[in-house]
Design a protein around this motif. Structure first.
Motif, mmCIF file in Angstrom:
data_model
loop_
_atom_site.group_PDB
_atom_site.id
_atom_site.type_symbol
_atom_site.label_atom_id
_atom_site.label_comp_id
_atom_site.label_asym_id
_atom_site.label_seq_id
_atom_site.Cartn_x
_atom_site.Cartn_y
_atom_site.Cartn_z
ATOM 1 N N CYS A 221 0.840 -1.207 0.000
ATOM 2 C CA CYS A 221 0.000 0.000 0.000
ATOM 3 C C CYS A 221 0.875 1.258 0.000
ATOM 4 N N CYS B 203 -0.098 3.174 3.732
ATOM 5 C CA CYS B 203 0.278 2.659 5.057
ATOM 6 C C CYS B 203 1.409 1.635 4.985
ATOM 7 N N CYS C 124 -6.514 -0.903 -0.393
ATOM 8 C CA CYS C 124 -5.823 -1.520 0.749
ATOM 9 C C CYS C 124 -6.837 -2.076 1.755
ATOM 10 N N CYS D 94 -5.901 0.167 5.365
ATOM 11 C CA CYS D 94 -6.293 1.579 5.511
ATOM 12 C C CYS D 94 -7.330 2.019 4.483
HETATM 13 ZN ZN LIG Z 1 -2.954 0.891 3.344
#
Ligand SMILES: [Zn+2]
Length: 269
Positions: free
Chosen positions: A81, A84, A96, A99
């Motif tokens: 990602c 994050c 993701c 997040c």
């Molecule tokens: Zn993420």
């Protein structure tokens, strides 16, 4: 009818653009419109230097490297990602799971992979629409309107791509064209018909449609053409499975013609 007139009328009948634009609440999306044009004509052009174009080029020619055309994307690590740093735990990784950030377009994910389908003409998944709606719940640009410009761009691109993927895979003719596009084969749908047998058939159908004055007669012709369309769709499926691309293209041209004939009938109904 002179030969010249015959060819002109057939050509006009054949070259009429098929209304492949599906109805959608997102019809006005500019990126979607441009992507539809691409998917309809399958003419890949470098004039539109968007990431979208880059994706299509990559799909049609795996030898083209990401680096050459996708300089716009800063987040190249598609397995992680961008926001994050979480490692992708599911495929395809469009958003993701930790997040919920929308991820940049990954050129290795084709339309089939988006829906977890095996690449092929036969699609035995009745949940395509449900899967499509699920993606839109995760990727729709409205969901990230308060996020960074970068993520808003990712959402617009991913969402438009999923819409295009759904409408392409949902229709046999577009699905067939897309499969050949993935093989790097361009099909000229507007190619002049030279097969005398097909020319005669085209004229026969055209005259029958013109002469049919009631909906019952039109529907009868429609169902006959529908059967032909299904027959040639099966032929395409077999040819593609056996990697007989010449036969696959021949089948697609037939499918294109029958599809347009059906559209002409529907218009008259
Ligand atoms: Zn993420």
């Amino acid at each position: 009818m002179s030969n010249r007139r015959l060819y002109t009328s057939i050509s006009r009948f054949l070259t009429k653009k098929s209304p492949l634009n599906p109805t959608s609440s997102l019809n006005s999306h500019p990126r979607l419109e441009s992507s539809r044009v691409l998917s309809r004509s399958f003419t890949l052009s470098l004039e539109t230097t968007s990431l979208w174009t880059c994706y299509n080029l990559l799909s049609s020619n795996s030898r083209v490297s990401t680096k050459n055309f996708c300089s716009k994307s800063e987040d190249k690590d598609f397995g992680r990602c961008w926001n994050c740093g979480a490692v992708a735990t599911s495929a395809p990784f469009l958003a993701c799971t930790s997040c919920r950030s929308v991820q940049p377009l990954d050129p290795s994910i084709d339309y089939f992979k988006i829906f977890g389908l095996e690449k092929g003409f036969e699609i035995k998944d009745e949940n395509l629409e449900t899967k499509y709606k699920d993606w839109q719940k995760k990727l729709h640009p409205d969901l990230v309107h308060s996020k960074s410009e970068k993520e808003r761009t990712y959402a617009a691109e991913q969402s438009a791509r999923v819409i295009d993927a759904y409408h392409t895979l949902d229709k046999p003719l577009l699905r067939a064209l897309y499969l050949l596009q993935l093989e790097g084969i361009h099909v000229d749908e507007e190619k002049t018909v030279s097969d005398p047998e097909l020319l005669a058939e085209i004229m026969e159908i055209r005259e029958a449609v013109e002469e049919a004055n009631d909906s019952q007669a039109l529907k009868q012709i429609q169902s006959q053409i529908q059967r032909k369309l299904e027959r040639w769709s099966n032929s395409f499926g077999n040819a593609f499975k056996n990697q007989e691309f010449e036969n696959a293209i021949k089948s697609i041209l037939r499918m294109t013609y029958y599809q347009r004939a059906i559209e002409a009938i529907v218009k008259k109904l």
